[in-house]
Design a protein around this motif. Structure first.
Motif, short mmCIF file in Angstrom:
data_model
loop_
_atom_site.label_atom_id
_atom_site.label_comp_id
_atom_site.label_asym_id
_atom_site.label_seq_id
_atom_site.Cartn_x
_atom_site.Cartn_y
_atom_site.Cartn_z
N SER A 5 0.81 -1.22 0.00
CA SER A 5 0.00 0.00 0.00
C SER A 5 0.84 1.26 0.00
CB SER A 5 -0.93 0.02 1.22
OG SER A 5 -0.16 -0.06 2.40
N THR A 6 2.01 1.26 0.65
CA THR A 6 2.78 2.48 0.79
C THR A 6 4.11 2.45 0.07
OG1 THR A 6 3.86 1.73 2.80
CG2 THR A 6 1.76 2.85 3.07
N GLY A 7 4.57 1.26 -0.21
CA GLY A 7 5.89 1.17 -0.83
C GLY A 7 7.00 1.47 0.13
N VAL A 121 16.35 5.90 -1.69
CA VAL A 121 15.88 6.87 -2.68
C VAL A 121 14.35 6.88 -2.73
CG1 VAL A 121 15.88 7.44 -5.14
CG2 VAL A 121 17.98 6.65 -4.04
N VAL A 122 13.75 5.72 -2.57
CA VAL A 122 12.29 5.64 -2.63
C VAL A 122 11.66 6.36 -1.44
CG1 VAL A 122 10.31 4.07 -2.55
CG2 VAL A 122 12.32 3.50 -3.94
N TYR A 805 5.05 12.47 -6.63
CA TYR A 805 5.34 12.54 -8.07
C TYR A 805 6.62 11.81 -8.46
CZ TYR A 805 1.69 16.07 -8.06
OH TYR A 805 0.49 16.72 -7.91
N ILE A 806 7.70 12.00 -7.72
CA ILE A 806 8.97 11.39 -8.10
C ILE A 806 9.02 9.93 -7.68
CG2 ILE A 806 11.47 11.51 -7.78
CD1 ILE A 806 11.17 14.50 -7.40
N LYS A 807 8.55 9.65 -6.46
CA LYS A 807 8.59 8.27 -5.96
C LYS A 807 7.81 7.30 -6.87
CE LYS A 807 7.13 5.54 -1.95
NZ LYS A 807 6.60 5.61 -0.58
N PRO A 808 6.59 7.65 -7.28
CA PRO A 808 5.89 6.72 -8.19
C PRO A 808 6.65 6.48 -9.50
CG PRO A 808 4.35 8.27 -7.25
CD PRO A 808 5.71 8.75 -6.88
N ALA A 809 7.32 7.53 -10.00
CA ALA A 809 8.09 7.35 -11.24
C ALA A 809 9.24 6.39 -11.03
CB ALA A 809 8.59 8.71 -11.73
N ILE A 810 9.92 6.51 -9.87
CA ILE A 810 11.03 5.61 -9.56
C ILE A 810 10.53 4.17 -9.45
CG2 ILE A 810 12.75 5.00 -7.82
CD1 ILE A 810 13.01 7.98 -7.19
N LYS A 811 9.38 4.01 -8.80
CA LYS A 811 8.84 2.66 -8.61
C LYS A 811 8.42 2.06 -9.95
CE LYS A 811 6.29 1.67 -5.13
NZ LYS A 811 5.17 1.67 -4.16
N ARG A 815 9.90 -1.26 -11.59
CA ARG A 815 9.01 -2.36 -11.98
C ARG A 815 9.24 -2.75 -13.43
NH1 ARG A 815 2.96 -0.76 -12.11
NH2 ARG A 815 3.86 0.30 -13.94
N ASP A 816 9.43 -1.76 -14.29
CA ASP A 816 9.66 -2.06 -15.70
C ASP A 816 10.97 -2.81 -15.88
OD1 ASP A 816 7.34 -0.76 -16.27
OD2 ASP A 816 8.29 1.14 -16.87
N GLN A 817 11.98 -2.42 -15.08
CA GLN A 817 13.26 -3.12 -15.18
C GLN A 817 13.12 -4.58 -14.76
OE1 GLN A 817 15.88 -0.79 -12.78
NE2 GLN A 817 16.33 0.72 -14.43
N VAL A 818 12.31 -4.82 -13.71
CA VAL A 818 12.09 -6.20 -13.26
C VAL A 818 11.37 -7.00 -14.33
CG1 VAL A 818 10.88 -7.63 -11.58
CG2 VAL A 818 12.15 -5.62 -10.83
N LEU A 819 10.36 -6.40 -14.97
CA LEU A 819 9.60 -7.10 -16.01
C LEU A 819 10.49 -7.43 -17.20
CD1 LEU A 819 6.23 -5.12 -15.93
CD2 LEU A 819 6.69 -7.41 -15.05
#
Length: 827
Positions: A5-7, A121-122, A805-811, A815-819
């Motif tokens: 929920s919070t990351g 960083v997150v 704004y920045i944290k969701p972009a990092i996540k 996630r894309d890198q993991v995929l």
């Protein structure tokens, strides 16, 4: 692991027992850390903080009666103003419970951040938010812990006056008077006296001549009464060369003209030198809205410098400390108040506040003064009370008058005061009689007694038998008289009298009028011009004709009497046939007359005295904007006696410096000092004041209005602006504009626009109207810790931007890198 929920990364729960050794101390420490990192504990703290802040700011609303569905049964109060607390809003948010809550919240944030949120960083945004909040708390503690706030007034100019000798040299020190219509001062030069009064001011006077034509300036007109003449002198700020006198004329269209046009001289009284100068202000007064800052000021009568004694204030921070409160009424002697009839006296609740001297130049060194009572909102009223047995006789009654179809009313009558001895246009009167013969005389109707001693003629007739213009032949004397009019109970400066106006025709046909007073020494005949000059010895044109006016009960329908026994009250009622009836009156009793009219005696004082005493104003009738202007303290004077002092917002050295909207009336008392010497001491109850770092003056006051100009309502004004100068060494700085939303900082203090001097018409015949803009009131305060608060807010806002704004972009990137990695491994 990371919570979905919070990351926020949180440590994984261990399956082993939590207490893995270390003893009870480590267990207690871990429990404390668990408590301060608990979300539930944080929520509880936030709820408590919300409740505390709501109570302190908004107050409490609670049902006063069982029927909670009726809005009238709910009561609203500020809980912090209760006797238990007696705190301003600032004090409430500076009290230890609030500080403790803020400290616990700060600790919770620190422990939670360190234990539950890994620095990464997150999570950098959350760390910034928490760091910003903690920084904001630190800045707030600095701000509120060092906060000083008050206000000061600045007069636009002062009139400086000097009386010159024949050589043009000053005969004494210059005298000053603040510029406000009605302020006055007297200057003596040997046996000569100059009386000077500020007649009017014009903040927007247009110069019409010279190089400055068209310029607007501040003009002051002074009415001056010199030994030789009276005149007006106009003085213009910044333009001393335009100073000139105006002299009176006989032209009603132009009652004053410039002296230069009539006498050829601009100044007709050169012995009086007048100029306009800045009025420096070196003090500011602490605000009672921030905290209780009462002070008592003393000086020996005849001196000008005030000495401050801070008055201890009541505070729940120190329950054992006696102090003067701010909101509740504390009364040592309820009988010292003026209480409306049929209302109970307030309860007795005395203060015992010692006010010791703190300054070396205190006029009463070594002598503590004491406050025993405080009233939050009261007005001084005159009340009647019974005097001592040796007090002068002065009968006074308070009547309860009831007339059908009219509301009941109270009426006070004072027998020996002509202005207060009757009511209802003389229908009810109150008399004091010293003998029974006087009382019997009051039972008779008004009558005229006419006699001619040389003929042995005497005749008395009631006025009811003397219709206007009806002739009355005076025996065989040849005189005839007729009654023109009667006036009873005419009030003079030294008493009262009744008069009958009688027209007389002499035996030789000469007609004239005689004023026949109930006091025979005032009786007089009008002269040939038909006048009877006041102040001259009365004259009679027909000395052999003696006329006496015996008022009896006069026009009164009801005549109340006291005496000859001071405890005896009686009432004489006029009957339609000219006779009268007599009844006894008792205190608390009532008598009913014809038509259902009844009169009762509520109070009776045979030896009545007037005593001034404060009356507590009901809360529903109080004006919120009055602040503490209606507050009072009662001083317990050394050697016995008490004196009520009303709060006064500002302190002035002389009456010539005061601003008319702020009352200034020092109370003078005689006090025996610690050295045994009696002194006349002036006292003022006010606020504590502190010196300004540098003196400040008002150069100009300006207002910006909406379309249509100033209408008398504050809504027509867009902005107020004071242009002020500060002393810098020996010189004044350039003018600095201070407006409502643009404060100015100088020497560590901030100055902001607070109040102003609006135009105001004369409120009474003794006052002068004003065009306003003669002074300004500036708020004064420090702003320690504001930068720290601002830094905390900036850090928290940046953290929020980062978190949302920045944290969701990092996540998303992670996630894309993991995929991508998963797809590559599958392929």
């Amino acid at each position: 692991m990371t919570t979905p929920s919070t990351g926020v990364d949180t440590p994984q729960a261990s399956s082993e027992p939590s207490n893995r050794g270390g003893g009870p101390i480590r267990a207690i420490g871990r429990s404390i850390l668990d408590l301060f990192s608990s979300v539930r504990f944080g929520i509880i703290l936030m709820i408590l903080l919300f409740i505390y802040m709501s109570i302190g700011s908004a107050g409490v609303l609670y049902p006063a009666r069982l029927n909670i569905f009726s809005p009238a049964n709910w009561k609203y109060q500020q809980m912090r103003q209760w006797r238990l607390f007696e705190m301003t809003e600032f004090e409430w948010f500076h009290w230890w419970p609030f500080d403790l809550l803020m400290l616990l919240i700060a600790i919770t944030l620190v422990v939670t951040t360190l234990r539950r949120i890994r620095l990464s960083v997150v999570n950098l945004g959350v760390w910034m938010i928490h760091s910003g909040i903690i920084t904001l708390i630190i800045g707030s503690l600095i701000y509120f812990g060092t906060k000083v706030e008050g206000d000061t007034f600045l007069s636009r100019r002062a009139v400086v006056l000097e009386v010159l000798d024949d050589d043009g040299q000053p005969t004494g020190a210059p005298q000053r008077i603040s510029v406000f219509p009605g302020n006055k001062i007297t200057l003596d030069r040997g046996n000569e006296r100059f009386e000077v009064m500020v007649a009017s001011t014009d903040p927007d006077w247009e110069l019409l001549t010279g190089e400055d034509a068209g310029e607007r300036a501040y003009s002051v007109s002074l009415f001056i009464k010199s030994p030789e003449r009276s005149f007006i002198r106009q003085v213009i700020a910044g333009h001393p060369d335009y100073t000139e006198d105006l002299v009176s004329t006989e032209d009603p269209q132009q009652p004053f003209q410039r002296s230069v046009k009539i006498n050829g001289e601009k100044i007709i009284e050169p012995r009086l030198r007048i100029s306009l100068e800045y009025e420096p202000q070196k003090w500011f007064y602490l605000s009672n809205q921030l905290s209780k800052n009462w002070a008592l000021y003393l000086r020996e009568k005849g001196t000008t410098d005030w000495v401050q004694r801070p008055i201890p204030s009541a505070s729940p921070l120190d329950p054992d400390k006696e102090g003067v409160p701010l909101y509740g009424d504390y009364i040592a002697d309820p009988s010292s108040l003026n209480v409306r009839r049929n209302r109970r006296l307030p309860r007795s609740d005395a203060l015992d506040v010692e006010i010791p001297p703190v300054a070396e130049n205190d006029p009463l060194p070594g002598l503590n003064l004491k406050v025993d009572s405080y009233l939050r909102y009261a007005s001084m009223q005159s009340r009647w009370e019974e005097g001592a047995s040796n007090a002068p006789i002065n009968p006074m009654v308070n009547l309860d008058v009831r007339i059908p179809e009219q509301p009941p009313r109270s009426q006070r009558l004072v027998a020996l005061d002509p202005a207060q001895s009757s009511s209802d246009n003389g229908a009810i009167v109150f008399r004091y009689v010293t003998t029974e013969d006087e009382f019997l005389g009051l039972q008779e109707p008004a009558r005229l007694k006419v006699s001619v001693p040389s003929l042995g003629f005497t005749e008395t007739r009631p006025l009811s038998e003397l219709a206007p213009a009806m002739e009355w032949a005076v025996g065989t004397s040849g005189y005839s008289i007729s009654l023109f009019n009667v006036q009873n109970d005419i009030v003079f400066s030294n008493g009262s009298s009744s008069v009958a106006f009688v027209d007389i025709t002499s035996p030789d046909g000469e007609a004239f009028r005689r004023w026949v007073f109930s006091d025979p020494t005032l009786t007089r005949d009008l002269d040939e011009s038909g006048s009877a000059p006041v102040g001259q010895e009365p004259t009679l044109r027909a000395e052999d004709l003696v006329i006496e006016y015996i008022p009896g009960r006069g026009d009164a329908l009801l005549t109340l009497t006291a005496g000859p026994d001071l405890e005896q009250l009686r009432v004489i009622q006029a009957v339609g046939d000219g006779s009268s009836s007599v009844s006894d009156l008792k205190i608390g009793g009532a008598i009913t007359f014809g038509g259902g009219v009844s009169i009762g005696i509520a109070e009776y004082f045979p030896r009545a005295l007037i005593k001034d005493a404060p009356m507590v104003v009901p809360p529903s009738q109080r004006q919120r904007e009055a602040g503490n202007l209606m507050s009072w303290i009662r001083m317990e004077l050394p050697g016995g006696g008490h004196r009520w002092l009303q709060f006064q917002k500002y302190l002035f050295d002389t009456l010539a410096e005061r601003l008319s909207r702020y009352d200034f009336a020092p109370t003078t008392v005689e006090i025996r000092g610690a050295d045994g010497k009696w002194k006349e001491i002036e006292m003022v109850f006010s606020r504590q004041r502190l010196p300004l770092p540098s003196e400040v003056v008002l150069e100009k006051f300006e207002i910006d209005t909406n379309v249509g100009g100033f209408t008398g309502e504050s809504g027509s004004i867009r902005d107020y602006r004071s242009r002020v100068r500060f002393i810098d060494g020996k010189n004044w700085t350039d003018p600095m504009p201070i407006s409502m939303n643009k404060p100015v900082e100088h020497d560590g203090l901030w100055f902001f626009q607070s109040q102003w001097d609006p135009p105001e018409p004369a409120r009474s015949a003794d006052e002068l109207g004003s065009k306003g803009l003669n002074y300004t009131v500036l708020g004064v305060g420090n702003r320690n810790g504001v930068v720290v608060q601002l830094v905390g807010c900036i850090i928290a806002v940046i953290g929020m931007i980062y978190a949302f704004y920045i944290k969701p972009a990092i996540k998303r990137r992670r996630r894309d890198q993991v995929l991508v990695g998963l797809k590559e491994s599958d392929s």
